[in-house]
Design an enzyme around this catalytic site. Structure first.
Site, PDB file in Angstrom:
ATOM      1  N   ASN A   1       0.733  -2.998  -9.136  1.00  0.00           N
ATOM      2  CA  ASN A   1      -0.158  -2.548  -8.079  1.00  0.00           C
ATOM      3  C   ASN A   1       0.379  -2.968  -6.807  1.00  0.00           C
ATOM      4  O   ASN A   1       1.246  -3.706  -6.477  1.00  0.00           O
ATOM      5  CB  ASN A   1      -1.355  -3.630  -8.339  1.00  0.00           C
TER       6      ASN A   1
ATOM      7  N   ASP B   1      -6.409  -4.402  -8.887  1.00  0.00           N
ATOM      8  CA  ASP B   1      -5.393  -5.077  -9.414  1.00  0.00           C
ATOM      9  C   ASP B   1      -4.931  -4.916 -10.814  1.00  0.00           C
ATOM     10  O   ASP B   1      -4.691  -5.938 -11.637  1.00  0.00           O
ATOM     11  CB  ASP B   1      -5.296  -6.865  -9.083  1.00  0.00           C
TER      12      ASP B   1
END
Length: 172
Positions: A9, A51
């Site tokens: 991410n 995330d």
């Protein structure tokens, strides 16, 4: 001679502080093992704001398509709650399906563009308290290992069902 892997991410998690798709994050790559050249890259969650870090397991299989032709596939259950299947020779998106109906951050994935269709109610923008975001940052599929049974043509996966609330704030 391809090697398959996923990238993580983008950061910081506060999505307001990093505009754009954050290209090459949240991407499944196929690279030539001899030259290192990237043969394809498919970004699952452009501008990941939850995330989801899609670096988890990639399962390889050979299955017949609807015309009965054998096809080499890569299947990746992502933390974002979507199971992606790509043609592993060229990275073409074959399917992208929710693990189950509780996934709400995306309404669907457009198979022509490969882009997820977000539901703004579950976004993490600065002016919005999002409740019951599914999946949570832990993801519906995290780092557990999965398997594929070629005789039964079935995948076996361990799945989390955890949702979250999200209230972003700006740091100095």
């Amino acid at each position: 001679h391809l090697i398959y892997f996923g990238t993580g991410n983008p950061a910081p998690w506060n999505e307001t502080m990093r505009p754009g798709d954050n290209k090459w994050t949240m991407t499944i790559f196929g690279r030539d093992a001899d030259t290192g050249e990237a043969k394809f890259g498919y970004q699952k969650t452009p501008h990941d704001e939850w995330d989801y870090a899609g670096v988890n397991v990639m399962m390889l299989s050979e299955q017949k398509d609807k015309d009965g032709k054998a096809r080499k596939l890569l299947t990746h259950p992502d933390r974002n709650g979507i199971v992606y299947t790509l043609d592993r020779t060229d990275g073409t998106l074959v399917s992208a399906n929710k693990l189950d109906d509780t996934v709400n951050v995306f309404k669907s994935v457009d198979l022509k563009t490969g882009q997820p269709v977000r539901d703004p109610e579950y976004g993490t923008r600065m002016d919005h308290l999002a409740k019951d975001i599914c999946p949570s940052a832990m993801g519906y599929h995290n780092q557990g290992h999965d398997s594929y049974d070629p005789k039964r043509e079935l995948f076996f996966m361990g799945i989390n069902h955890i949702c979250m609330d999200w209230e972003p704030f700006m740091l100095p």
